[in-house]
Design a protein around this motif. Structure first.
Motif, PDB file in Angstrom:
ATOM      1  N   VAL A  84       0.836  -1.208   0.000  1.00  0.00           N
ATOM      2  CA  VAL A  84       0.000   0.000   0.000  1.00  0.00           C
ATOM      3  C   VAL A  84       0.867   1.253   0.000  1.00  0.00           C
ATOM      4  O   VAL A  84       0.617   2.202  -0.753  1.00  0.00           O
ATOM      5  CB  VAL A  84      -0.964  -0.003   1.201  1.00  0.00           C
ATOM      6  CG1 VAL A  84      -1.643   1.338   1.357  1.00  0.00           C
ATOM      7  CG2 VAL A  84      -1.989  -1.109   1.046  1.00  0.00           C
ATOM      8  N   VAL A  85       1.908   1.254   0.818  1.00  0.00           N
ATOM      9  CA  VAL A  85       2.792   2.416   0.887  1.00  0.00           C
ATOM     10  C   VAL A  85       3.495   2.635  -0.451  1.00  0.00           C
ATOM     11  O   VAL A  85       3.570   3.765  -0.946  1.00  0.00           O
ATOM     12  CB  VAL A  85       3.817   2.250   2.037  1.00  0.00           C
ATOM     13  CG1 VAL A  85       4.904   3.298   1.963  1.00  0.00           C
ATOM     14  CG2 VAL A  85       3.109   2.294   3.379  1.00  0.00           C
ATOM     15  N   VAL A  86       3.981   1.579  -1.055  1.00  0.00           N
ATOM     16  CA  VAL A  86       4.669   1.691  -2.340  1.00  0.00           C
ATOM     17  C   VAL A  86       3.702   2.171  -3.416  1.00  0.00           C
ATOM     18  O   VAL A  86       4.065   3.010  -4.252  1.00  0.00           O
ATOM     19  CB  VAL A  86       5.315   0.340  -2.726  1.00  0.00           C
ATOM     20  CG1 VAL A  86       5.722   0.317  -4.174  1.00  0.00           C
ATOM     21  CG2 VAL A  86       6.507   0.072  -1.840  1.00  0.00           C
ATOM     22  N   TYR A  87       2.467   1.692  -3.399  1.00  0.00           N
ATOM     23  CA  TYR A  87       1.467   2.144  -4.379  1.00  0.00           C
ATOM     24  C   TYR A  87       1.205   3.639  -4.250  1.00  0.00           C
ATOM     25  O   TYR A  87       1.249   4.373  -5.235  1.00  0.00           O
ATOM     26  CB  TYR A  87       0.163   1.363  -4.197  1.00  0.00           C
ATOM     27  CG  TYR A  87      -0.955   1.892  -5.058  1.00  0.00           C
ATOM     28  CD1 TYR A  87      -1.021   1.571  -6.403  1.00  0.00           C
ATOM     29  CD2 TYR A  87      -1.937   2.722  -4.539  1.00  0.00           C
ATOM     30  CE1 TYR A  87      -2.031   2.060  -7.219  1.00  0.00           C
ATOM     31  CE2 TYR A  87      -2.953   3.218  -5.332  1.00  0.00           C
ATOM     32  CZ  TYR A  87      -2.993   2.879  -6.666  1.00  0.00           C
ATOM     33  OH  TYR A  87      -3.994   3.381  -7.460  1.00  0.00           O
ATOM     34  N   VAL A  88       0.958   4.092  -3.027  1.00  0.00           N
ATOM     35  CA  VAL A  88       0.640   5.508  -2.808  1.00  0.00           C
ATOM     36  C   VAL A  88       1.811   6.397  -3.216  1.00  0.00           C
ATOM     37  O   VAL A  88       1.633   7.409  -3.905  1.00  0.00           O
ATOM     38  CB  VAL A  88       0.230   5.750  -1.340  1.00  0.00           C
ATOM     39  CG1 VAL A  88       0.151   7.221  -1.020  1.00  0.00           C
ATOM     40  CG2 VAL A  88      -1.093   5.073  -1.039  1.00  0.00           C
ATOM     41  N   VAL A  89       3.010   6.028  -2.803  1.00  0.00           N
ATOM     42  CA  VAL A  89       4.183   6.845  -3.122  1.00  0.00           C
ATOM     43  C   VAL A  89       4.430   6.876  -4.627  1.00  0.00           C
ATOM     44  O   VAL A  89       4.685   7.941  -5.203  1.00  0.00           O
ATOM     45  CB  VAL A  89       5.426   6.324  -2.360  1.00  0.00           C
ATOM     46  CG1 VAL A  89       6.692   6.968  -2.874  1.00  0.00           C
ATOM     47  CG2 VAL A  89       5.264   6.565  -0.874  1.00  0.00           C
ATOM     48  N   THR A  90       4.330   5.723  -5.289  1.00  0.00           N
ATOM     49  CA  THR A  90       4.572   5.666  -6.733  1.00  0.00           C
ATOM     50  C   THR A  90       3.567   6.524  -7.500  1.00  0.00           C
ATOM     51  O   THR A  90       3.946   7.305  -8.375  1.00  0.00           O
ATOM     52  CB  THR A  90       4.498   4.208  -7.232  1.00  0.00           C
ATOM     53  OG1 THR A  90       5.438   3.422  -6.513  1.00  0.00           O
ATOM     54  CG2 THR A  90       4.783   4.122  -8.714  1.00  0.00           C
ATOM     55  N   VAL A  91       2.290   6.408  -7.151  1.00  0.00           N
ATOM     56  CA  VAL A  91       1.259   7.176  -7.857  1.00  0.00           C
ATOM     57  C   VAL A  91       1.438   8.669  -7.603  1.00  0.00           C
ATOM     58  O   VAL A  91       1.344   9.480  -8.534  1.00  0.00           O
ATOM     59  CB  VAL A  91      -0.144   6.684  -7.452  1.00  0.00           C
ATOM     60  CG1 VAL A  91      -1.219   7.610  -7.973  1.00  0.00           C
ATOM     61  CG2 VAL A  91      -0.373   5.279  -7.965  1.00  0.00           C
ATOM     62  N   LYS A  92       1.702   9.045  -6.362  1.00  0.00           N
ATOM     63  CA  LYS A  92       1.883  10.470  -6.049  1.00  0.00           C
ATOM     64  C   LYS A  92       3.070  11.060  -6.805  1.00  0.00           C
ATOM     65  O   LYS A  92       2.994  12.175  -7.332  1.00  0.00           O
ATOM     66  CB  LYS A  92       2.084  10.672  -4.542  1.00  0.00           C
ATOM     67  CG  LYS A  92       0.858  10.470  -3.733  1.00  0.00           C
ATOM     68  CD  LYS A  92      -0.069  11.627  -3.920  1.00  0.00           C
ATOM     69  CE  LYS A  92      -1.276  11.489  -3.026  1.00  0.00           C
ATOM     70  NZ  LYS A  92      -2.245  12.536  -3.258  1.00  0.00           N
ATOM     71  N   VAL A  93       4.170  10.339  -6.857  1.00  0.00           N
ATOM     72  CA  VAL A  93       5.362  10.848  -7.549  1.00  0.00           C
ATOM     73  C   VAL A  93       5.101  10.965  -9.054  1.00  0.00           C
ATOM     74  O   VAL A  93       5.426  11.991  -9.662  1.00  0.00           O
ATOM     75  CB  VAL A  93       6.580   9.938  -7.267  1.00  0.00           C
ATOM     76  CG1 VAL A  93       7.722  10.241  -8.215  1.00  0.00           C
ATOM     77  CG2 VAL A  93       7.032  10.112  -5.832  1.00  0.00           C
ATOM     78  N   LEU A  94       4.507   9.939  -9.653  1.00  0.00           N
ATOM     79  CA  LEU A  94       4.256   9.992 -11.096  1.00  0.00           C
ATOM     80  C   LEU A  94       3.257  11.086 -11.467  1.00  0.00           C
ATOM     81  O   LEU A  94       3.434  11.785 -12.465  1.00  0.00           O
ATOM     82  CB  LEU A  94       3.775   8.630 -11.594  1.00  0.00           C
ATOM     83  CG  LEU A  94       4.827   7.523 -11.605  1.00  0.00           C
ATOM     84  CD1 LEU A  94       4.200   6.207 -12.032  1.00  0.00           C
ATOM     85  CD2 LEU A  94       5.975   7.889 -12.510  1.00  0.00           C
ATOM     86  N   ILE A  95       2.208  11.249 -10.672  1.00  0.00           N
ATOM     87  CA  ILE A  95       1.244  12.319 -10.946  1.00  0.00           C
ATOM     88  C   ILE A  95       1.886  13.680 -10.718  1.00  0.00           C
ATOM     89  O   ILE A  95       1.627  14.633 -11.460  1.00  0.00           O
ATOM     90  CB  ILE A  95      -0.040  12.123 -10.115  1.00  0.00           C
ATOM     91  CG1 ILE A  95      -0.817  10.927 -10.676  1.00  0.00           C
ATOM     92  CG2 ILE A  95      -0.908  13.372 -10.126  1.00  0.00           C
ATOM     93  CD1 ILE A  95      -2.072  10.582  -9.918  1.00  0.00           C
TER      94      ILE A  95
END
Length: 92
Positions: A61-72
């Motif tokens: 969950v943490v990796v998903y949130v961080v990855t999406v936030k950085v890419l967006i």
């Protein structure tokens, strides 16, 4: 110049979906990597970290949130630069 706003909006919409897909892929890889191990060697720790039952779920969950936030965030920077460029073109 206003005709370029529609493709930019479409690119942002598709970019968000691509960011979510990339986040899901990275989260799945993280889950698979942690779920198969009993211990992880973490730099800076004397002893290996013992993986608990819920650790793969929390890490995914943490990796998903961080990855999406950085890419967006990166995508929004490009969007801002494109809008600035279009505003400069409109002025001239």
């Amino acid at each position: 110049m206003n005709l370029l706003a529609i493709p930019i909006r479409m690119a942002l919409r598709y970019g968000r979906w691509m960011a979510r897909g990339a986040g899901l892929t990275v989260a799945a890889l993280m889950f698979a990597a942690i779920d198969r191990r009993d211990e992880l060697n973490v730099p800076g720790m004397d002893q290996p970290y013992e993986v608990g039952v819920t650790d793969p779920y929390i890490a995914a969950v943490v990796v998903y949130v961080v990855t999406v936030k950085v890419l967006i965030g990166v995508m929004m920077r490009f969007h801002g630069a494109a809008q600035d460029h279009l505003a400069r073109l409109r002025r001239h």
